[in-house]
Design an enzyme around this catalytic site. Structure first.
Site, PDB file in Angstrom:
ATOM      1  N   HIS A  56       0.830 -16.843   1.837  1.00  0.00           N
ATOM      2  CA  HIS A  56       1.645 -16.281   2.918  1.00  0.00           C
ATOM      3  C   HIS A  56       1.559 -17.263   4.077  1.00  0.00           C
ATOM      4  O   HIS A  56       0.472 -17.495   4.623  1.00  0.00           O
ATOM      5  CB  HIS A  56       1.105 -14.907   3.318  1.00  0.00           C
ATOM      6  CG  HIS A  56       1.995 -14.176   4.271  1.00  0.00           C
ATOM      7  ND1 HIS A  56       1.932 -12.812   4.438  1.00  0.00           N
ATOM      8  CD2 HIS A  56       2.971 -14.603   5.104  1.00  0.00           C
ATOM      9  CE1 HIS A  56       2.828 -12.429   5.328  1.00  0.00           C
ATOM     10  NE2 HIS A  56       3.466 -13.507   5.749  1.00  0.00           N
ATOM     11  N   CYS A 110      -4.656  -9.481   3.875  1.00  0.00           N
ATOM     12  CA  CYS A 110      -4.344  -8.319   4.708  1.00  0.00           C
ATOM     13  C   CYS A 110      -4.894  -8.513   6.120  1.00  0.00           C
ATOM     14  O   CYS A 110      -6.108  -8.686   6.297  1.00  0.00           O
ATOM     15  CB  CYS A 110      -4.927  -7.045   4.100  1.00  0.00           C
ATOM     16  SG  CYS A 110      -4.570  -5.557   5.071  1.00  0.00           S
ATOM     17  N   VAL A 137       0.833  -1.199   0.000  1.00  0.00           N
ATOM     18  CA  VAL A 137       0.000   0.000   0.000  1.00  0.00           C
ATOM     19  C   VAL A 137       0.871   1.254   0.000  1.00  0.00           C
ATOM     20  O   VAL A 137       1.741   1.424   0.865  1.00  0.00           O
ATOM     21  CB  VAL A 137      -0.949   0.007   1.214  1.00  0.00           C
ATOM     22  CG1 VAL A 137      -1.737   1.307   1.269  1.00  0.00           C
ATOM     23  CG2 VAL A 137      -1.888  -1.185   1.143  1.00  0.00           C
ATOM     24  N   GLN A 177      -4.089  -5.649  -7.824  1.00  0.00           N
ATOM     25  CA  GLN A 177      -4.746  -6.274  -6.671  1.00  0.00           C
ATOM     26  C   GLN A 177      -5.862  -5.389  -6.127  1.00  0.00           C
ATOM     27  O   GLN A 177      -5.703  -4.175  -6.002  1.00  0.00           O
ATOM     28  CB  GLN A 177      -3.742  -6.540  -5.551  1.00  0.00           C
ATOM     29  CG  GLN A 177      -4.363  -7.334  -4.394  1.00  0.00           C
ATOM     30  CD  GLN A 177      -3.427  -7.488  -3.213  1.00  0.00           C
ATOM     31  OE1 GLN A 177      -3.159  -6.538  -2.500  1.00  0.00           O
ATOM     32  NE2 GLN A 177      -2.938  -8.708  -2.995  1.00  0.00           N
TER      33      GLN A 177
END
Length: 519
Positions: A175, A108, A25, A79
């Site tokens: 992740h 996130c 971001v 994204q």
């Protein structure tokens, strides 16, 4: 041309990408992506974009995607975060002509994602995610991909990945941390989870987590079988001796540093943002990366000044701990040229240090390299409650300890950093709750009422009541009664002209023109 899927998409469109720069971001903008590509990155992601804002705001689309079109910035994946299938598809349709794939952010873990109900906080809503992926796969001309976090249980993580694959996901980035592994509790990512997912699905998989150096990329691929590795953070020098030959012509600087293995699993390091040459396997001088980045920013405008400032703070992080005066200067300047000037000053100071001390031993200070070498930032471990200056004191509850001090003691020592900044701008600002003015509440909603409101209400409630009763409230600037009287007088004058007289004591509320005037 038919839409490529799975491994065909990875081999053809993504050119078999192995080194991937993650979506960050406000940090993976065009200039940074181009810098990363120059230094080994095969694939880049845009920063995470908010699907709902992307659909409704043309300026947001232009500033975050449309104005960043560059032939050298491919392959590229855009994204989005979203929680509504229709909105997600609308946003993706607006973006698909400017990228090679659309990625849905399901990883996130930040509080803003929890409040907005997106990211990893959708990982338990499988029906919703299945509908989102299915609809996007049907409507889009480019593949749909997903970035996920794992569940604590490997079996559930595998079922989750297979559900997304079945719904139409053409590539997964896993992740290897759970929803709760963030901040000071980041810890170690589980490659076992990633390996299990890779063995269970028939689409390409990228690994994210524990990528601390280029050597770790190959190690991760061997242990998990993934097609590529993504890095936003997590870089340290290799676990051997590192020889760094200084590139400047005026000095030959050879340093040999013994690399220490970081054993504390709570420490977290950032890689790409502190060393964009990560995928080249080298750690160049900071000013080399800073100058190249600033040159790209000038070559491909516009770039938000806040993005540039943030990148310079990351690159020069260790040096700014030494030269605090330039840290303040970097935070204050308002132009790109001024930022470049501060970066140049930092460069000259570092070169002066090298000239005075060629071995650089005085500048290690716990770092793996001298502070002017690109290297990761290691986040310090969280402090134990009740620990101060290395000694354990009386245990206190962490919850509300800071708040209690602020409520009971109004000295500047007890104020937060944010409040201290406000006090520096306005020395007379008062933060003591006892001394703050007490506002009388609105009789209807509880918000502060207008001081001179004729109804003793807040502006919102006053407006409703004044409209209903055709009344005025001078303190809130409401003139419903005055407008009605003027309209009535105008109609009366018209009646006199026609030879008739009509008297109205109340405004004709059924008249659309009058209602419009009252509003």
């Amino acid at each position: 041309m038919a839409k490529l899927k799975g491994f065909d998409f990875w081999r053809s469109t993504l050119k078999g990408a192995r080194y991937v720069v993650a979506p960050m971001v406000d940090q993976s903008e065009l200039a940074w992506r181009l810098l990363s590509r120059r230094h080994g990155a095969d694939l880049c992601y845009t920063p995470m974009l908010h699907a709902q804002v992307f659909v409704r705001d043309a300026n947001y689309r232009r500033e975050n995607l449309y104005s960043e079109v560059c032939p050298d910035d491919r392959p590229l994946i855009t994204q989005f975060c979203a929680n509504d299938p229709e909105v997600f598809v609308q946003a993706a349709l607006l973006a698909q002509d400017y990228c090679d794939a659309i990625d849905l952010n399901l990883g996130c873990p930040q509080m803003i994602a929890k409040r907005g109900h997106y990211g990893v906080f959708l990982q338990d809503e499988w029906d919703l995610l299945e509908n989102m992926i299915k609809l996007a796969n049907e409507k889009l001309s480019v593949p749909i991909t997903c970035k996920i976090r794992v569940f604590p249980e490997i079996e559930k993580t595998v079922k989750y990945a297979k559900m997304l694959e079945k719904a139409g996901c053409q590539m997964l980035t896993v992740h290897g941390r759970t929803k709760d592994q963030k901040g000071s509790l980041t810890g170690i990512a589980s490659w076992a989870h990633i390996k299990a997912v890779r063995e269970a699905v028939k689409i390409p998989v990228f690994a994210n987590g524990n990528i601390q150096h280029l050597s770790d990329v190959q190690l991760c691929m061997e242990e998990t079988g993934v097609q590529g590795v993504m890095s936003a953070g997590g870089a340290r020098p290799p676990k051997t001796h590192f020889h760094c030959i200084h590139p400047m012509p005026w000095i030959t600087y050879i340093a040999v540093f013994s690399v220490r293995i970081l054993s504390n699993v709570h420490l977290f390091t950032e890689g790409n943002l502190h060393n964009p040459a990560l995928f080249e396997g080298r750690s160049p001088p900071v000013w080399e990366m800073a100058e190249e980045y600033l040159q790209i920013v000038k070559q491909y405008p516009p770039c938000s000044l806040s993005y540039v400032r943030a990148h310079l703070f990351k690159l020069w992080h260790h040096t700014l701990q030494v030269h605090q005066d330039l840290r303040e200067e970097l935070a204050k300047v308002k132009t790109l040229e001024a930022l470049a000037e501060v970066s140049e000053q930092l460069k000259h100071r570092c070169q002066d240090e090298i000239a005075k001390d060629e071995k650089g031993q005085d500048h290690l200070t716990g770092l793996l390299f001298p502070h002017w070498i690109c290297q990761p930032y290691v986040r310090p471990p969280p402090k134990e409650p009740g620990t101060e200056n290395g000694r354990k004191g009386i245990e206190v509850k962490a919850v509300s300890a800071k708040r209690a001090r602020e409520d009971t003691d109004c000295s500047t020592d007890s104020l937060s950093k944010n409040k201290l900044k406000k006090k520096a701008r306005n020395p007379h600002k008062n933060f003591c709750p006892e001394q703050k003015p007490k506002y009388i509440r609105c009789e209807q909603c509880g918000n502060p009422k207008g001081n001179k409101c004729v109804f003793n209400l807040c502006r919102g409630c006053c407006k409703k009541k004044a409209f209903k009763e055709v009344a005025d409230c001078p303190s809130h600037g409401l003139r419903f009664k005055t407008k009605a009287q003027k309209l009535s007088a105008a109609e009366t004058d018209g009646s006199h002209v026609n030879g008739t007289l009509s008297i109205q004591t109340e405004p004709p509320m059924d008249n659309p023109a009058v209602s419009q005037a009252l509003v």
